[in-house]
Design an enzyme around this catalytic site. Sequence first.
Site, PDB file in Angstrom:
ATOM      1  CE  LYS A 175      -1.910   3.049   2.031  1.00  0.00           C
ATOM      2  NZ  LYS A 175      -1.742   4.490   1.653  1.00  0.00           N
ATOM      3  CD  GLU A 251      12.634   0.538   7.937  1.00  0.00           C
ATOM      4  OE1 GLU A 251      12.459   1.295   6.967  1.00  0.00           O
ATOM      5  OE2 GLU A 251      13.180  -0.559   7.852  1.00  0.00           O
ATOM      6  CB  CYS A 285      13.266   9.091   7.840  1.00  0.00           C
ATOM      7  SG  CYS A 285      14.003   7.879   6.744  1.00  0.00           S
ATOM      8  CD  GLU A 387      10.131  13.164  10.772  1.00  0.00           C
ATOM      9  OE1 GLU A 387       8.950  12.823  10.965  1.00  0.00           O
ATOM     10  OE2 GLU A 387      10.982  12.409  10.286  1.00  0.00           O
TER      11      GLU A 387
HETATM   12  P1  NDP Z   1       2.456   8.569   7.153  1.00  0.00           P
HETATM   13  O1  NDP Z   1       2.667   7.875   8.452  1.00  0.00           O
HETATM   14  O2  NDP Z   1       1.443   9.628   7.064  1.00  0.00           O
HETATM   15  O3  NDP Z   1       2.070   7.530   6.018  1.00  0.00           O
HETATM   16  C1  NDP Z   1       2.852   6.395   5.723  1.00  0.00           C
HETATM   17  C2  NDP Z   1       1.971   5.350   5.087  1.00  0.00           C
HETATM   18  O4  NDP Z   1       1.008   4.890   6.033  1.00  0.00           O
HETATM   19  C3  NDP Z   1       1.163   5.874   3.905  1.00  0.00           C
HETATM   20  O5  NDP Z   1       1.037   4.851   2.943  1.00  0.00           O
HETATM   21  C4  NDP Z   1      -0.163   6.194   4.550  1.00  0.00           C
HETATM   22  O6  NDP Z   1      -1.229   6.276   3.646  1.00  0.00           O
HETATM   23  C5  NDP Z   1      -0.302   5.036   5.509  1.00  0.00           C
HETATM   24  N1  NDP Z   1      -1.227   5.276   6.604  1.00  0.00           N
HETATM   25  C6  NDP Z   1      -1.578   6.451   7.171  1.00  0.00           C
HETATM   26  N2  NDP Z   1      -2.457   6.235   8.176  1.00  0.00           N
HETATM   27  C7  NDP Z   1      -2.670   4.900   8.242  1.00  0.00           C
HETATM   28  C8  NDP Z   1      -3.471   4.063   9.060  1.00  0.00           C
HETATM   29  N3  NDP Z   1      -4.243   4.543  10.035  1.00  0.00           N
HETATM   30  N4  NDP Z   1      -3.430   2.731   8.842  1.00  0.00           N
HETATM   31  C9  NDP Z   1      -2.642   2.214   7.885  1.00  0.00           C
HETATM   32  N5  NDP Z   1      -1.880   2.955   7.066  1.00  0.00           N
HETATM   33  C10 NDP Z   1      -1.872   4.287   7.247  1.00  0.00           C
HETATM   34  O7  NDP Z   1       3.891   9.082   6.703  1.00  0.00           O
HETATM   35  P2  NDP Z   1       4.219   9.984   5.443  1.00  0.00           P
HETATM   36  O8  NDP Z   1       3.763   9.301   4.202  1.00  0.00           O
HETATM   37  O9  NDP Z   1       3.750  11.357   5.762  1.00  0.00           O
HETATM   38  O10 NDP Z   1       5.815   9.936   5.420  1.00  0.00           O
HETATM   39  C11 NDP Z   1       6.627  10.764   6.177  1.00  0.00           C
HETATM   40  C12 NDP Z   1       7.062  10.072   7.458  1.00  0.00           C
HETATM   41  O11 NDP Z   1       7.746   8.871   7.156  1.00  0.00           O
HETATM   42  C13 NDP Z   1       8.040  10.903   8.262  1.00  0.00           C
HETATM   43  O12 NDP Z   1       7.711  10.874   9.604  1.00  0.00           O
HETATM   44  C14 NDP Z   1       9.358  10.176   8.040  1.00  0.00           C
HETATM   45  O13 NDP Z   1      10.288  10.383   9.039  1.00  0.00           O
HETATM   46  C15 NDP Z   1       8.917   8.775   7.950  1.00  0.00           C
HETATM   47  N6  NDP Z   1       9.928   7.976   7.261  1.00  0.00           N
HETATM   48  C16 NDP Z   1      10.686   7.112   8.015  1.00  0.00           C
HETATM   49  C17 NDP Z   1      11.690   6.386   7.423  1.00  0.00           C
HETATM   50  C18 NDP Z   1      12.500   5.417   8.224  1.00  0.00           C
HETATM   51  O14 NDP Z   1      13.171   4.590   7.616  1.00  0.00           O
HETATM   52  N7  NDP Z   1      12.478   5.464   9.543  1.00  0.00           N
HETATM   53  C19 NDP Z   1      11.998   6.522   6.003  1.00  0.00           C
HETATM   54  C20 NDP Z   1      11.139   7.429   5.303  1.00  0.00           C
HETATM   55  C21 NDP Z   1      10.145   8.141   5.945  1.00  0.00           C
HETATM   56  P3  NDP Z   1      -1.649   7.726   3.097  1.00  0.00           P
HETATM   57  O15 NDP Z   1      -0.483   8.223   2.361  1.00  0.00           O
HETATM   58  O16 NDP Z   1      -2.781   7.476   2.234  1.00  0.00           O
HETATM   59  O17 NDP Z   1      -1.972   8.549   4.321  1.00  0.00           O
END
Ligand code: NDP
Length: 484
Positions: A175, A251, A285, A387
């Site tokens: 997803k 992550e 990140c 962040e």
């Molecule tokens: P989100 O947490 O908003 O979304 C990540 C994914 O989760 C998306 O596919 C999102 O869908 C989905 N999602 C959101 N809510 C739910 C839910 N309730 N149940 C299941 N899936 C859900 O993160 P972002 O996309 O905004 O990405 C940025 C974040 O990712 C930052 O905090 C960054 O630090 C972190 N990150 C961490 C990394 C690591 O390796 N530690 C690497 C890269 C990024 P949708 O987009 O439709 O909301």
Amino acid sequence: MQSPSFHVQHYIGGAFVEGTRRFEIFYPATNEIIGTAPEGRAEEVDAAVQAATHAFAAWSRAGAAERRRVLKAFADAIRAHAEDLERIETWDVGRPIRENRAGYVQRLAANIEFFADFAVTHGSEAYPMDSGYINYVLRQPVGVAALITPWNVPMLQATWKIGPALAFGNTVVLKPAELTPIGAWKLAQIAHSAGLPPGVLNVVHGFGPESAGALLTQHPGVQLISFTGESTTGKIIMGAASHTLKRLSFELGGKGANIIFADADLDRAVAISLRSSFFNQGEFCLAGPRLLVERPIYDEFLQRFIAATQQLRVGDPMDPETTVGALIAPEHLQRVRSYIDIARGTQAEIVLGGDQPDLPAPFNRGNFLNPTIIVGVQPQDRVCQEEIFGPVVTVAPFDGEEEALAIANGVAYGLSAVVQTRNLGRAVRVAGAIDAGTVWINDFFVRDLRVPFGGMKQSGIGREGGHYSLEFFTEAKTVCLSNQ
Ligand code: NDP
């Protein structure tokens, strides 16, 4: 340049599926609509999990060598589509194409290939007992893996999870983030043409909360979830997954420190800091947006860092000269800017940026922000604690190792850090004491797929990479063999 029109589809059971409702995809650099994607609802999520469940029987039994054959064909096909994928990632994310051309697609292929090889050569253990009995350990695939990825490096994240999940014999429902659906669809097309059996990889698009993401995390047919995203989303997923006791790997967010000691090679320190601050517009990140500089070199470093940042070129991400692209969406730009406003309301000073560049149409409608440097901050300030996920960094002086460590560790996150010094003993001491899953000494973002990757504190749970991925994506079964 002519805008494309992507008609993104789900990929379920080896077929490309339209879905019923569609949402629009925007190009971050202009906010033009560049296509539509289907919103996965319960029927599609269920069909994808069913397809993955059905495919699991044959794929899990196929054996690591056969899976390697198929996955290598997938990796080769990724390389063969390099140019296309480089452009798609820029349409999706708004990242400068020059960053995609610097080995990004090779890395996507390596993510698949590395784990395909690894699964063939790793996994068996045997423990003969003095009594003559022999224990051996089988590593067996877990089942259907839900892979939920963020928007910042979407294809990197997708392949980093698809590679080990499939190589170790699981089947997958991916997803991707709603803001970046194109790359995952393209990867599915490539996998399909490379001969991945139907149902082994499925892709369902849609939103996170109350949509495809949430439905997947609750689905009883899913056995494990590898999630990358925000720490707050991780907490929600953990709650949702608890009802069916799914295995989890998280992550999450980061707020890395980049500690520059007075004996560091200053030219190199500036170059490394530019990358760790502004790679991927700072939407990264692993970035190091908290620059901590030892007081004797603070003024000189700051002056050089500002001068180097002024050389960055913000604008059209498809222009190979551009070094800073657009932020993902207008809402995200507003969120990033709100932190600049917060800083303006304190004792802090914005010494560079803080505003939007003056770009010609159509880029004047994009989500651009000039690289921003803030000084005069206190460690407890919100801009130093939360962040921001954009091209906004703070630079602050420190006196000695102890203070540097106290500031570096004084946040809720613990994903990564950079330490810059020519004193080997200090490098070892500081790296050992920092709360971070990964520490780079005198460099940034060098990744080896064999090593554990993940975060401490609010930055994650578990590790992936090498045998850590083997542990997460397989069940260990002990068989005790009698000699009687
Ligand atoms: P989100 O947490 O908003 O979304 C990540 C994914 O989760 C998306 O596919 C999102 O869908 C989905 N999602 C959101 N809510 C739910 C839910 N309730 N149940 C299941 N899936 C859900 O993160 P972002 O996309 O905004 O990405 C940025 C974040 O990712 C930052 O905090 C960054 O630090 C972190 N990150 C961490 C990394 C690591 O390796 N530690 C690497 C890269 C990024 P949708 O987009 O439709 O909301």
